[in-house]
Motif scaffolding. Structure first.
Motif, PDB file in Angstrom:
ATOM      1  N   MET A   1      38.225 -18.535 -66.144  1.00 23.90           N
ATOM      2  CA  MET A   1      38.336 -19.663 -67.050  1.00 23.90           C
ATOM      3  C   MET A   1      37.681 -20.859 -66.370  1.00 23.90           C
ATOM      4  O   MET A   1      37.883 -21.079 -65.190  1.00 23.90           O
ATOM      5  N   ALA A   2      36.926 -21.604 -67.101  1.00 22.54           N
ATOM      6  CA  ALA A   2      36.246 -22.783 -66.575  1.00 22.54           C
ATOM      7  C   ALA A   2      36.761 -24.028 -67.282  1.00 22.54           C
ATOM      8  O   ALA A   2      37.140 -23.979 -68.448  1.00 22.54           O
ATOM      9  N   THR A   3      36.767 -25.114 -66.573  1.00 26.33           N
ATOM     10  CA  THR A   3      37.151 -26.393 -67.159  1.00 26.33           C
ATOM     11  C   THR A   3      35.898 -27.243 -67.272  1.00 26.33           C
ATOM     12  O   THR A   3      35.172 -27.423 -66.296  1.00 26.33           O
ATOM     13  N   ILE A   4      35.647 -27.732 -68.476  1.00 26.51           N
ATOM     14  CA  ILE A   4      34.478 -28.556 -68.739  1.00 26.51           C
ATOM     15  C   ILE A   4      34.962 -29.854 -69.365  1.00 26.51           C
ATOM     16  O   ILE A   4      35.768 -29.838 -70.298  1.00 26.51           O
TER      17      ILE A   4
ATOM     18  N   ALA B   1      39.040 -27.873 -80.457  1.00 22.08           N
ATOM     19  CA  ALA B   1      37.855 -27.953 -79.602  1.00 22.08           C
ATOM     20  C   ALA B   1      37.531 -26.622 -78.941  1.00 22.08           C
ATOM     21  O   ALA B   1      36.362 -26.228 -78.857  1.00 22.08           O
ATOM     22  N   GLN B   2      38.533 -25.910 -78.488  1.00 22.73           N
ATOM     23  CA  GLN B   2      38.279 -24.653 -77.791  1.00 22.73           C
ATOM     24  C   GLN B   2      37.589 -23.646 -78.698  1.00 22.73           C
ATOM     25  O   GLN B   2      36.590 -23.030 -78.310  1.00 22.73           O
ATOM     26  N   GLU B   3      38.099 -23.457 -79.891  1.00 29.48           N
ATOM     27  CA  GLU B   3      37.474 -22.510 -80.824  1.00 29.48           C
ATOM     28  C   GLU B   3      36.058 -22.940 -81.188  1.00 29.48           C
ATOM     29  O   GLU B   3      35.156 -22.110 -81.317  1.00 29.48           O
ATOM     30  N   ALA B   4      35.849 -24.224 -81.361  1.00 31.26           N
ATOM     31  CA  ALA B   4      34.517 -24.727 -81.708  1.00 31.26           C
ATOM     32  C   ALA B   4      33.523 -24.438 -80.595  1.00 31.26           C
ATOM     33  O   ALA B   4      32.415 -23.950 -80.840  1.00 31.26           O
ATOM     34  N   VAL B   5      33.895 -24.717 -79.373  1.00 33.87           N
ATOM     35  CA  VAL B   5      32.993 -24.502 -78.231  1.00 33.87           C
ATOM     36  C   VAL B   5      32.738 -23.016 -78.018  1.00 33.87           C
ATOM     37  O   VAL B   5      31.597 -22.602 -77.769  1.00 33.87           O
ATOM     38  N   VAL B   6      33.764 -22.196 -78.131  1.00 34.47           N
ATOM     39  CA  VAL B   6      33.588 -20.749 -77.966  1.00 34.47           C
ATOM     40  C   VAL B   6      32.622 -20.208 -79.019  1.00 34.47           C
ATOM     41  O   VAL B   6      31.724 -19.425 -78.718  1.00 34.47           O
ATOM     42  N   LYS B   7      32.778 -20.634 -80.269  1.00 33.81           N
ATOM     43  CA  LYS B   7      31.891 -20.168 -81.339  1.00 33.81           C
ATOM     44  C   LYS B   7      30.452 -20.628 -81.094  1.00 33.81           C
ATOM     45  O   LYS B   7      29.507 -19.859 -81.259  1.00 33.81           O
TER      46      LYS B   7
END
Length: 75
Positions: A1-4, A23-29
């Motif tokens: 897991m990375a923190t950005i 935000a997490q789902e948006a960035v992953v997609k």
């Protein structure tokens, strides 16, 4: 897991554009879409092409009608 760490304004815009709930789902997609677009996989229609060394007989078999399938129609 990375923190950005991202700017809040940027991540809010990403969420709005991607229609993801967080935000997490948006960035992953977005990352998954980016990888899919930039991988060296050939496009769908390129994958469907026949090999250049395909024998004519093999090609003809693709267009040969199976007499056992379908209905018989008397005219």
């Amino acid at each position: 897991m990375a923190t950005i760490i991202l700017d809040d304004a940027l991540i809010n815009e990403v969420i709005a554009v991607s229609h993801n709930p967080n935000a997490q789902e948006a960035v992953v997609k977005i990352l998954a879409d980016y990888l899919r677009e930039h991988k060296n996989e050939p496009a769908f229609f390129e994958q469907m092409r026949l090999a250049d060394d395909c024998a004519f007989d093999e090609l003809a078999l693709l267009f040969e009608r199976n007499k056992d399938s379908g209905r018989n129609i008397d005219l």
